[in-house]
Design a protein around this motif. Structure first.
Motif, PDB file in Angstrom:
ATOM      1  N   LEU A 135     -13.650  32.857   4.286  1.00 39.48           N
ATOM      2  CA  LEU A 135     -14.572  31.844   3.616  1.00 39.48           C
ATOM      3  C   LEU A 135     -14.198  30.285   4.043  1.00 39.48           C
ATOM      4  O   LEU A 135     -13.108  30.047   4.658  1.00 39.48           O
ATOM      5  CB  LEU A 135     -14.704  32.215   2.227  1.00 39.48           C
ATOM      6  N   LYS A 136     -14.901  29.509   3.830  1.00 43.78           N
ATOM      7  CA  LYS A 136     -14.792  28.061   4.020  1.00 43.78           C
ATOM      8  C   LYS A 136     -13.642  27.556   3.125  1.00 43.78           C
ATOM      9  O   LYS A 136     -12.660  26.856   3.468  1.00 43.78           O
ATOM     10  CB  LYS A 136     -16.020  27.247   3.832  1.00 43.78           C
ATOM     11  N   GLU A 137     -13.777  28.240   1.870  1.00 49.92           N
ATOM     12  CA  GLU A 137     -12.737  27.514   0.752  1.00 49.92           C
ATOM     13  C   GLU A 137     -11.378  28.765   0.640  1.00 49.92           C
ATOM     14  O   GLU A 137     -10.567  28.105   0.017  1.00 49.92           O
ATOM     15  CB  GLU A 137     -13.425  27.733  -0.712  1.00 49.92           C
ATOM     16  N   ALA A 138     -11.490  29.983   1.201  1.00 49.71           N
ATOM     17  CA  ALA A 138     -10.355  30.853   0.894  1.00 49.71           C
ATOM     18  C   ALA A 138     -10.651  31.910   1.825  1.00 49.71           C
ATOM     19  O   ALA A 138     -11.493  32.086   2.638  1.00 49.71           O
ATOM     20  CB  ALA A 138     -10.431  31.158  -0.635  1.00 49.71           C
ATOM     21  N   THR A 139      -9.541  32.772   1.929  1.00 49.42           N
ATOM     22  CA  THR A 139      -9.522  33.899   2.807  1.00 49.42           C
ATOM     23  C   THR A 139      -9.281  35.191   1.815  1.00 49.42           C
ATOM     24  O   THR A 139      -8.334  35.068   0.850  1.00 49.42           O
ATOM     25  CB  THR A 139      -8.290  34.158   3.707  1.00 49.42           C
ATOM     26  N   HIS A 140     -10.118  36.110   1.934  1.00 53.19           N
ATOM     27  CA  HIS A 140     -10.137  37.225   0.965  1.00 53.19           C
ATOM     28  C   HIS A 140      -9.818  38.539   2.035  1.00 53.19           C
ATOM     29  O   HIS A 140     -10.131  38.537   2.825  1.00 53.19           O
ATOM     30  CB  HIS A 140     -11.317  37.712   0.373  1.00 53.19           C
TER      31      HIS A 140
ATOM     32  N   ILE B 292      -5.857  37.473  -1.938  1.00 53.01           N
ATOM     33  CA  ILE B 292      -6.558  36.191  -1.727  1.00 53.01           C
ATOM     34  C   ILE B 292      -5.370  35.361  -0.980  1.00 53.01           C
ATOM     35  O   ILE B 292      -4.346  35.561  -1.151  1.00 53.01           O
ATOM     36  CB  ILE B 292      -6.589  35.625  -3.159  1.00 53.01           C
TER      37      ILE B 292
ATOM     38  N   PRO C 167      -7.538  29.224   2.881  1.00 49.25           N
ATOM     39  CA  PRO C 167      -8.536  29.336   4.210  1.00 49.25           C
ATOM     40  C   PRO C 167      -7.895  29.378   5.417  1.00 49.25           C
ATOM     41  O   PRO C 167      -6.733  28.641   5.367  1.00 49.25           O
ATOM     42  CB  PRO C 167      -9.456  28.177   3.910  1.00 49.25           C
TER      43      PRO C 167
ATOM     44  N   LYS D  85     -13.893  32.563  -5.157  1.00 51.75           N
ATOM     45  CA  LYS D  85     -13.564  32.157  -3.845  1.00 51.75           C
ATOM     46  C   LYS D  85     -11.945  31.640  -4.268  1.00 51.75           C
ATOM     47  O   LYS D  85     -11.818  31.014  -4.851  1.00 51.75           O
ATOM     48  CB  LYS D  85     -14.495  30.802  -3.459  1.00 51.75           C
ATOM     49  N   GLY D  86     -11.087  32.546  -3.366  1.00 53.23           N
ATOM     50  CA  GLY D  86      -9.607  32.273  -3.751  1.00 53.23           C
ATOM     51  C   GLY D  86      -8.923  32.508  -4.854  1.00 53.23           C
ATOM     52  O   GLY D  86      -8.218  32.266  -5.180  1.00 53.23           O
TER      53      GLY D  86
END
Length: 133
Positions: free
Chosen positions: A9-14, A28, A31, A97-98
């Motif tokens: 994701l733009k804000e984080a990685t899942h 989590i 990004p 997100k994150g």
């Protein structure tokens, strides 16, 4: 081998941590920002994991041989942007997100399963990406 399937994701990685296609925990991370130190998740690839102890995190795992990075850990955290500097945090559920819930509980599960499958004190982790759904 353990597999971490990521969604960027733009804000984080899942992610989802799996062993033999069985779910272990969600994850989590920060990004993807081109593997920049302390602000990016690490690159996809195959890594060795080694069990480690510190006063701050107690028992956890360190990801070895990350290109241009060091001290990348798998440790508890519930907010990637606040608590992580490139590390991977297992969580029971992704809550934003994150962000995740019950990271210490998820870490306990990870520690138990990793301990059952280590060879000579080490494990292998394959990190792969997938497109957001």
């Amino acid at each position: 081998m353990f597999i971490l399937k990521r969604v960027y994701l733009k804000e984080a990685t899942h992610g989802e941590l799996l062993f033999n296609n069985e779910h272990i925990a969600y994850t989590i991370e920060l990004p993807w920002l081109e593997n920049q130190k302390q602000i990016s998740c690490i690159p996809e690839g195959e890594y060795n994991l080694r069990r480690r102890y510190s006063k701050k995190f107690n028992w956890h795992w360190i990801v070895e041989n990350v290109p241009n990075r060091s001290h990348i850990l798998i440790h508890p955290a519930n907010d990637a942007l606040v608590e992580l500097k490139g590390c991977i945090a297992p969580v029971t559920k992704i809550s934003g997100k994150g962000k995740g819930l019950f990271s210490r509980k998820a870490m306990h599960v990870v520690l138990e399963i990793f301990a059952k499958h280590k060879v000579n004190g080490q494990l292998k982790l394959l990190i792969i990406g997938q497109s957001p759904t």
